[in-house]
Motif scaffolding. Structure first.
Motif, PDB file in Angstrom:
ATOM      1  N   ALA A   1      -6.138   5.586  22.276  1.00  0.00           N
ATOM      2  CA  ALA A   1      -5.126   5.980  21.304  1.00  0.00           C
ATOM      3  C   ALA A   1      -5.472   5.390  19.946  1.00  0.00           C
ATOM      4  CB  ALA A   1      -3.746   5.492  21.744  1.00  0.00           C
ATOM      5  N   VAL A   2      -4.937   6.007  18.914  1.00  0.00           N
ATOM      6  CA  VAL A   2      -5.135   5.571  17.540  1.00  0.00           C
ATOM      7  C   VAL A   2      -3.758   5.247  16.962  1.00  0.00           C
ATOM      8  CG1 VAL A   2      -5.907   6.314  15.254  1.00  0.00           C
ATOM      9  CG2 VAL A   2      -7.177   7.018  17.285  1.00  0.00           C
ATOM     10  N   VAL A   3      -3.642   4.081  16.317  1.00  0.00           N
ATOM     11  CA  VAL A   3      -2.376   3.656  15.732  1.00  0.00           C
ATOM     12  C   VAL A   3      -2.555   3.588  14.219  1.00  0.00           C
ATOM     13  CG1 VAL A   3      -0.627   1.855  15.666  1.00  0.00           C
ATOM     14  CG2 VAL A   3      -1.877   2.293  17.793  1.00  0.00           C
ATOM     15  N   ILE A   4      -1.700   4.292  13.495  1.00  0.00           N
ATOM     16  CA  ILE A   4      -1.754   4.290  12.032  1.00  0.00           C
ATOM     17  C   ILE A   4      -0.386   3.873  11.519  1.00  0.00           C
ATOM     18  CG2 ILE A   4      -2.170   5.648   9.947  1.00  0.00           C
ATOM     19  CD1 ILE A   4      -3.808   7.577  11.735  1.00  0.00           C
ATOM     20  N   GLY A   5      -0.349   2.813  10.733  1.00  0.00           N
ATOM     21  CA  GLY A   5       0.922   2.325  10.206  1.00  0.00           C
ATOM     22  C   GLY A   5       0.910   2.167   8.705  1.00  0.00           C
ATOM     23  N   SER A   6       0.086   1.258   8.209  1.00  0.00           N
ATOM     24  CA  SER A   6       0.099   0.918   6.782  1.00  0.00           C
ATOM     25  C   SER A   6      -0.187   2.120   5.888  1.00  0.00           C
ATOM     26  CB  SER A   6      -0.913  -0.184   6.476  1.00  0.00           C
ATOM     27  OG  SER A   6      -0.524  -1.377   7.079  1.00  0.00           O
ATOM     28  N   ARG A   7      -1.100   2.953   6.310  1.00  0.00           N
ATOM     29  CA  ARG A   7      -1.440   4.115   5.478  1.00  0.00           C
ATOM     30  C   ARG A   7      -0.240   5.046   5.345  1.00  0.00           C
ATOM     31  NH1 ARG A   7      -3.128   5.799   1.070  1.00  0.00           N
ATOM     32  NH2 ARG A   7      -3.986   7.880   1.070  1.00  0.00           N
ATOM     33  N   ILE A   8       0.517   5.212   6.405  1.00  0.00           N
ATOM     34  CA  ILE A   8       1.708   6.059   6.338  1.00  0.00           C
ATOM     35  C   ILE A   8       2.736   5.445   5.394  1.00  0.00           C
ATOM     36  CG2 ILE A   8       3.691   6.874   7.699  1.00  0.00           C
ATOM     37  CD1 ILE A   8       1.662   7.357   9.995  1.00  0.00           C
ATOM     38  N   VAL A   9       2.933   4.143   5.482  1.00  0.00           N
ATOM     39  CA  VAL A   9       3.864   3.472   4.580  1.00  0.00           C
ATOM     40  C   VAL A   9       3.409   3.634   3.130  1.00  0.00           C
ATOM     41  CG1 VAL A   9       4.801   1.215   3.909  1.00  0.00           C
ATOM     42  CG2 VAL A   9       4.664   1.848   6.326  1.00  0.00           C
ATOM     43  N   GLN A  10       2.111   3.470   2.881  1.00  0.00           N
ATOM     44  CA  GLN A  10       1.588   3.636   1.519  1.00  0.00           C
ATOM     45  C   GLN A  10       1.837   5.045   0.993  1.00  0.00           C
ATOM     46  OE1 GLN A  10      -2.513   2.600   2.094  1.00  0.00           O
ATOM     47  NE2 GLN A  10      -2.167   0.433   1.654  1.00  0.00           N
ATOM     48  N   LEU A  11       1.577   6.040   1.823  1.00  0.00           N
ATOM     49  CA  LEU A  11       1.799   7.428   1.394  1.00  0.00           C
ATOM     50  C   LEU A  11       3.263   7.667   1.047  1.00  0.00           C
ATOM     51  CD1 LEU A  11      -0.472   9.312   3.940  1.00  0.00           C
ATOM     52  CD2 LEU A  11      -0.816   9.177   1.460  1.00  0.00           C
ATOM     53  N   LEU A  12       4.154   7.141   1.855  1.00  0.00           N
ATOM     54  CA  LEU A  12       5.579   7.310   1.580  1.00  0.00           C
ATOM     55  C   LEU A  12       6.001   6.582   0.314  1.00  0.00           C
ATOM     56  CD1 LEU A  12       7.023   7.043   5.187  1.00  0.00           C
ATOM     57  CD2 LEU A  12       6.850   9.101   3.759  1.00  0.00           C
ATOM     58  N   GLU A  13       5.439   5.392   0.079  1.00  0.00           N
ATOM     59  CA  GLU A  13       5.766   4.638  -1.138  1.00  0.00           C
ATOM     60  C   GLU A  13       5.260   5.342  -2.392  1.00  0.00           C
ATOM     61  OE1 GLU A  13       5.825   0.039   0.489  1.00  0.00           O
ATOM     62  OE2 GLU A  13       3.964   0.829  -0.343  1.00  0.00           O
ATOM     63  N   GLN A  14       4.111   6.003  -2.291  1.00  0.00           N
ATOM     64  CA  GLN A  14       3.493   6.630  -3.452  1.00  0.00           C
ATOM     65  C   GLN A  14       4.069   8.007  -3.765  1.00  0.00           C
ATOM     66  OE1 GLN A  14      -0.624   6.571  -2.261  1.00  0.00           O
ATOM     67  NE2 GLN A  14      -0.834   4.381  -2.633  1.00  0.00           N
TER      68      GLN A  14
ATOM     69  N   GLY B   1      -4.745   1.202  22.778  1.00  0.00           N
ATOM     70  CA  GLY B   1      -4.559   1.800  21.461  1.00  0.00           C
ATOM     71  C   GLY B   1      -5.186   0.892  20.427  1.00  0.00           C
ATOM     72  N   VAL B   2      -5.816   1.475  19.439  1.00  0.00           N
ATOM     73  CA  VAL B   2      -6.495   0.702  18.401  1.00  0.00           C
ATOM     74  C   VAL B   2      -5.825   0.971  17.058  1.00  0.00           C
ATOM     75  CG1 VAL B   2      -8.673   0.345  17.158  1.00  0.00           C
ATOM     76  CG2 VAL B   2      -8.690   0.723  19.636  1.00  0.00           C
ATOM     77  N   GLY B   3      -5.519  -0.093  16.354  1.00  0.00           N
ATOM     78  CA  GLY B   3      -4.909   0.024  15.041  1.00  0.00           C
ATOM     79  C   GLY B   3      -5.480  -0.983  14.075  1.00  0.00           C
ATOM     80  N   PHE B   4      -5.049  -0.908  12.845  1.00  0.00           N
ATOM     81  CA  PHE B   4      -5.488  -1.698  11.681  1.00  0.00           C
ATOM     82  C   PHE B   4      -6.738  -1.045  11.081  1.00  0.00           C
ATOM     83  CE2 PHE B   4      -2.384  -4.562  12.829  1.00  0.00           C
ATOM     84  CZ  PHE B   4      -2.386  -5.750  12.124  1.00  0.00           C
ATOM     85  N   GLY B   5      -6.653  -0.696   9.836  1.00  0.00           N
ATOM     86  CA  GLY B   5      -7.809  -0.164   9.126  1.00  0.00           C
ATOM     87  C   GLY B   5      -8.025   1.327   9.281  1.00  0.00           C
ATOM     88  N   ILE B   6      -7.157   2.028   9.964  1.00  0.00           N
ATOM     89  CA  ILE B   6      -7.320   3.480  10.148  1.00  0.00           C
ATOM     90  C   ILE B   6      -6.529   4.162   9.047  1.00  0.00           C
ATOM     91  CG2 ILE B   6      -7.015   5.419  11.723  1.00  0.00           C
ATOM     92  CD1 ILE B   6      -7.160   3.291  14.007  1.00  0.00           C
TER      93      ILE B   6
END
Length: 179
Positions: free
Chosen positions: A139-152, A119-124
């Motif tokens: 696999a694709v791993v998305i974390g920070s972007r989801i957190v940002q969307l929820l915060e905004q 699985g590849v993550g960071f920067g997606i």
């Protein structure tokens, strides 16, 4: 949880150490956890922890980086189960300078030593990048972007915002799979 949606915990060793690995494994199993990635447990220091997770039918997941040597990759391949997480960037999570060609070049080197999915993550951060990464990884791993969307998002629209984002990612990944 359901049988089709894996649940993975990602965090640090300190809370696990305070709880105790046996108690953590039992609680995680009872909660339906499928995998655990402890970012500050290098594989050589997590042999006992990994064994306890595997005994509880929980996959210990380990990180690989662009700077990982063949020896480190092989060590992670021996300790991990479920999948390995390749950190695609040197830098911080959520950065925007992802180079898919460098990922494509590293995956075969990982696969020489690791039989698990990668699985590849960071920067997606978007569907286009997720699709590009999916073409060269398992696999694709998305974390920070989801957190940002929820915060905004406003609390009343956060669910819809996240649903729209994930639907866009899902559609892009389905196109890769169909193509």
């Amino acid at each position: 949880t359901d049988a089709k949606t894996p649940v993975e915990l990602m965090g640090y060793a300190n809370p696990i150490e305070r709880m105790g690995a046996d108690a953590f494994a039992q609680a995680a199993k009872e909660a339906g956890v499928d995998g655990v990635l402890v970012v500050d447990y290098p594989p050589e220091e997590a042999v006992e922890f990994a064994a306890k997770m595997k005994a509880a039918d929980i996959d210990p997941i380990f990180l690989l980086a662009p700077t990982s040597t063949d020896e480190r990759i092989a060590e992670v391949g021996r300790a991990a189960s479920g999948y390995v997480y390749y950190v695609s960037l040197k830098g911080v999570t959520g950065a925007a300078n992802l180079d898919v060609s460098s990922i494509a070049g590293k995956i075969p080197a990982i696969k020489k030593h690791v039989s698990l999915p990668v699985g590849v993550g960071f920067g997606i951060r978007d569907a286009q990048t997720a699709a590009a990464v999916a073409q060269v990884s398992d696999a694709v791993v998305i974390g920070s972007r989801i957190v940002q969307l929820l915060e905004q998002a406003a609390p009343e629209t956060a669910g819809d915002t996240l649903t729209q984002f994930i639907m866009g990612i899902r559609a892009a990944l389905d196109e890769v799979r169909a193509g």
